[in-house]
Design a protein around this motif. Structure first.
Motif, PDB file in Angstrom:
ATOM      1  N   GLY A  30       0.816  -1.209   0.000  1.00  0.00           N
ATOM      2  CA  GLY A  30       0.000   0.000   0.000  1.00  0.00           C
ATOM      3  C   GLY A  30       0.852   1.262   0.000  1.00  0.00           C
ATOM      4  O   GLY A  30       0.541   2.229  -0.692  1.00  0.00           O
ATOM      5  N   LEU A  31       1.934   1.244   0.755  1.00  0.00           N
ATOM      6  CA  LEU A  31       2.847   2.387   0.762  1.00  0.00           C
ATOM      7  C   LEU A  31       3.509   2.560  -0.607  1.00  0.00           C
ATOM      8  O   LEU A  31       3.722   3.675  -1.060  1.00  0.00           O
ATOM      9  CB  LEU A  31       3.918   2.216   1.845  1.00  0.00           C
ATOM     10  N   VAL A  56       8.108   7.683  -3.595  1.00  0.00           N
ATOM     11  CA  VAL A  56       8.359   6.311  -4.044  1.00  0.00           C
ATOM     12  C   VAL A  56       8.894   5.490  -2.877  1.00  0.00           C
ATOM     13  O   VAL A  56       9.665   5.990  -2.045  1.00  0.00           O
ATOM     14  CB  VAL A  56       9.328   6.238  -5.247  1.00  0.00           C
ATOM     15  N   TRP A  57       8.451   4.245  -2.832  1.00  0.00           N
ATOM     16  CA  TRP A  57       8.975   3.280  -1.871  1.00  0.00           C
ATOM     17  C   TRP A  57      10.162   2.605  -2.544  1.00  0.00           C
ATOM     18  O   TRP A  57      10.028   2.037  -3.632  1.00  0.00           O
ATOM     19  CB  TRP A  57       7.896   2.255  -1.516  1.00  0.00           C
ATOM     20  N   TYR A  58      11.302   2.679  -1.925  1.00  0.00           N
ATOM     21  CA  TYR A  58      12.513   2.103  -2.517  1.00  0.00           C
ATOM     22  C   TYR A  58      13.429   1.657  -1.387  1.00  0.00           C
ATOM     23  O   TYR A  58      13.688   2.431  -0.453  1.00  0.00           O
ATOM     24  CB  TYR A  58      13.207   3.152  -3.402  1.00  0.00           C
ATOM     25  N   ASP A  59      13.887   0.421  -1.448  1.00  0.00           N
ATOM     26  CA  ASP A  59      14.877  -0.096  -0.511  1.00  0.00           C
ATOM     27  C   ASP A  59      14.435   0.092   0.942  1.00  0.00           C
ATOM     28  O   ASP A  59      15.217   0.526   1.784  1.00  0.00           O
ATOM     29  CB  ASP A  59      16.230   0.563  -0.775  1.00  0.00           C
ATOM     30  N   GLY A  60      13.175  -0.204   1.233  1.00  0.00           N
ATOM     31  CA  GLY A  60      12.691  -0.184   2.605  1.00  0.00           C
ATOM     32  C   GLY A  60      12.372   1.174   3.181  1.00  0.00           C
ATOM     33  O   GLY A  60      12.281   1.321   4.407  1.00  0.00           O
ATOM     34  N   ALA A  61      12.184   2.186   2.325  1.00  0.00           N
ATOM     35  CA  ALA A  61      11.899   3.530   2.821  1.00  0.00           C
ATOM     36  C   ALA A  61      11.063   4.300   1.807  1.00  0.00           C
ATOM     37  O   ALA A  61      11.084   4.001   0.614  1.00  0.00           O
ATOM     38  CB  ALA A  61      13.198   4.288   3.088  1.00  0.00           C
ATOM     39  N   LEU A  62      10.335   5.307   2.294  1.00  0.00           N
ATOM     40  CA  LEU A  62       9.654   6.241   1.405  1.00  0.00           C
ATOM     41  C   LEU A  62      10.595   7.384   1.081  1.00  0.00           C
ATOM     42  O   LEU A  62      11.358   7.832   1.946  1.00  0.00           O
ATOM     43  CB  LEU A  62       8.387   6.808   2.054  1.00  0.00           C
ATOM     44  N   HIS A  63      10.558   7.837  -0.180  1.00  0.00           N
ATOM     45  CA  HIS A  63      11.406   8.935  -0.652  1.00  0.00           C
ATOM     46  C   HIS A  63      10.527   9.999  -1.299  1.00  0.00           C
ATOM     47  O   HIS A  63       9.614   9.670  -2.051  1.00  0.00           O
ATOM     48  CB  HIS A  63      12.411   8.425  -1.686  1.00  0.00           C
ATOM     49  N   LEU A  95      -7.510   0.908   3.085  1.00  0.00           N
ATOM     50  CA  LEU A  95      -6.484   0.838   4.121  1.00  0.00           C
ATOM     51  C   LEU A  95      -5.774   2.182   4.170  1.00  0.00           C
ATOM     52  O   LEU A  95      -5.205   2.622   3.171  1.00  0.00           O
ATOM     53  CB  LEU A  95      -5.477  -0.285   3.791  1.00  0.00           C
ATOM     54  N   ASP A  96      -5.840   2.832   5.309  1.00  0.00           N
ATOM     55  CA  ASP A  96      -5.104   4.074   5.523  1.00  0.00           C
ATOM     56  C   ASP A  96      -3.812   3.728   6.254  1.00  0.00           C
ATOM     57  O   ASP A  96      -3.801   2.872   7.152  1.00  0.00           O
ATOM     58  CB  ASP A  96      -5.922   5.066   6.356  1.00  0.00           C
ATOM     59  N   LEU A  97      -2.726   4.401   5.865  1.00  0.00           N
ATOM     60  CA  LEU A  97      -1.410   4.109   6.431  1.00  0.00           C
ATOM     61  C   LEU A  97      -0.746   5.383   6.932  1.00  0.00           C
ATOM     62  O   LEU A  97      -0.832   6.428   6.279  1.00  0.00           O
ATOM     63  CB  LEU A  97      -0.526   3.439   5.372  1.00  0.00           C
ATOM     64  N   VAL A  98      -0.089   5.281   8.060  1.00  0.00           N
ATOM     65  CA  VAL A  98       0.617   6.398   8.686  1.00  0.00           C
ATOM     66  C   VAL A  98       2.030   5.915   8.993  1.00  0.00           C
ATOM     67  O   VAL A  98       2.205   4.957   9.747  1.00  0.00           O
ATOM     68  CB  VAL A  98      -0.089   6.835   9.987  1.00  0.00           C
ATOM     69  N   LEU A  99       3.021   6.558   8.391  1.00  0.00           N
ATOM     70  CA  LEU A  99       4.427   6.175   8.565  1.00  0.00           C
ATOM     71  C   LEU A  99       5.141   7.278   9.337  1.00  0.00           C
ATOM     72  O   LEU A  99       5.121   8.436   8.924  1.00  0.00           O
ATOM     73  CB  LEU A  99       5.076   5.964   7.205  1.00  0.00           C
ATOM     74  N   GLU A 100       5.761   6.907  10.452  1.00  0.00           N
ATOM     75  CA  GLU A 100       6.542   7.852  11.252  1.00  0.00           C
ATOM     76  C   GLU A 100       8.024   7.552  11.062  1.00  0.00           C
ATOM     77  O   GLU A 100       8.421   6.388  10.980  1.00  0.00           O
ATOM     78  CB  GLU A 100       6.204   7.706  12.736  1.00  0.00           C
ATOM     79  N   GLY A 101       8.836   8.602  11.005  1.00  0.00           N
ATOM     80  CA  GLY A 101      10.277   8.420  10.877  1.00  0.00           C
ATOM     81  C   GLY A 101      10.990   9.746  10.810  1.00  0.00           C
ATOM     82  O   GLY A 101      10.399  10.806  11.057  1.00  0.00           O
ATOM     83  N   VAL A 149      12.779   8.478   4.195  1.00  0.00           N
ATOM     84  CA  VAL A 149      12.197   8.269   5.511  1.00  0.00           C
ATOM     85  C   VAL A 149      12.093   6.769   5.747  1.00  0.00           C
ATOM     86  O   VAL A 149      11.229   6.103   5.180  1.00  0.00           O
ATOM     87  CB  VAL A 149      10.820   8.947   5.659  1.00  0.00           C
ATOM     88  N   VAL A 150      13.004   6.254   6.553  1.00  0.00           N
ATOM     89  CA  VAL A 150      12.960   4.856   6.968  1.00  0.00           C
ATOM     90  C   VAL A 150      11.939   4.785   8.100  1.00  0.00           C
ATOM     91  O   VAL A 150      12.026   5.568   9.056  1.00  0.00           O
ATOM     92  CB  VAL A 150      14.344   4.373   7.452  1.00  0.00           C
TER      93      VAL A 150
END
Length: 172
Positions: A30-31, A56-63, A95-101, A149-150
């Motif tokens: 989803g991310l 973009v999601w790349y290598d385990g993180a959002l960019h 599905l709503d998603l919230v990513l903290e980092g 943002v990991v």
């Protein structure tokens, strides 16, 4: 490539009876698939600042990327803590998603070239960047710093068959 397998917890207080936690693969997908994200940063005076952007999601993180003159860049320069959210506005589905980092600038040109390719793959030719001098450069002009943002914590809110799942990641 990062191998982040988070600890997964279902919060029964905010979940339907018998609900199961959402699996991390579903949340990660989803991310990765989302088109629009909302970035929340903190202004120097402590007030929140929220703005939509693409990522973009790349290598385990959002960019994501931003110009150095923009409010979000100035906020992150003073305080790297941030939240990225995505989902849909439907009340009873999705599905709503919230990513903290913490947002960290990506300055390596080779990594930036790979990220530039990921931008085009996801968003098309209008989002083609040249990666050089530690930043993205749009073909029509303009320089943008790329942030990674990991995730430290991600929350997933499944609607319909309601459940709230939290994924916690070990510190890198």
């Amino acid at each position: 490539m990062r191998n982040h397998e988070p600890a997964t917890d279902l919060d029964a207080r905010y979940s339907a009876p018998g609900a199961e936690p959402i699996d991390w693969d579903t949340a990660r997908d989803g991310l990765a698939r989302a088109g629009t994200y909302w970035l929340t940063t903190v202004r120097p005076d402590g007030r929140p600042h929220v703005t939509p952007l693409i990522a973009v999601w790349y290598d385990g993180a959002l960019h994501f990327c931003t110009g150095e003159e923009e409010r979000k860049f100035r906020n992150l320069a003073a305080n790297s803590h941030c939240v990225l959210t995505t989902g849909n506005s439907a009340l009873d589905e999705g599905l709503d998603l919230v990513l903290e980092g913490d947002a960290v600038a990506v300055r390596d040109d080779e990594r930036l070239r790979r990220l530039a390719d990921a931008w085009v793959e996801k968003y098309g030719e209008d989002w083609r960047f040249e990666a050089r001098d530690g930043a993205f450069h749009h073909l029509q002009g303009g320089r943008a710093v790329v942030f990674e943002v990991v995730p430290s914590t991600v929350f997933g809110f499944r609607k319909g068959d309601y459940s709230q799942t939290r994924w916690r990641f070990a510190a890198a």
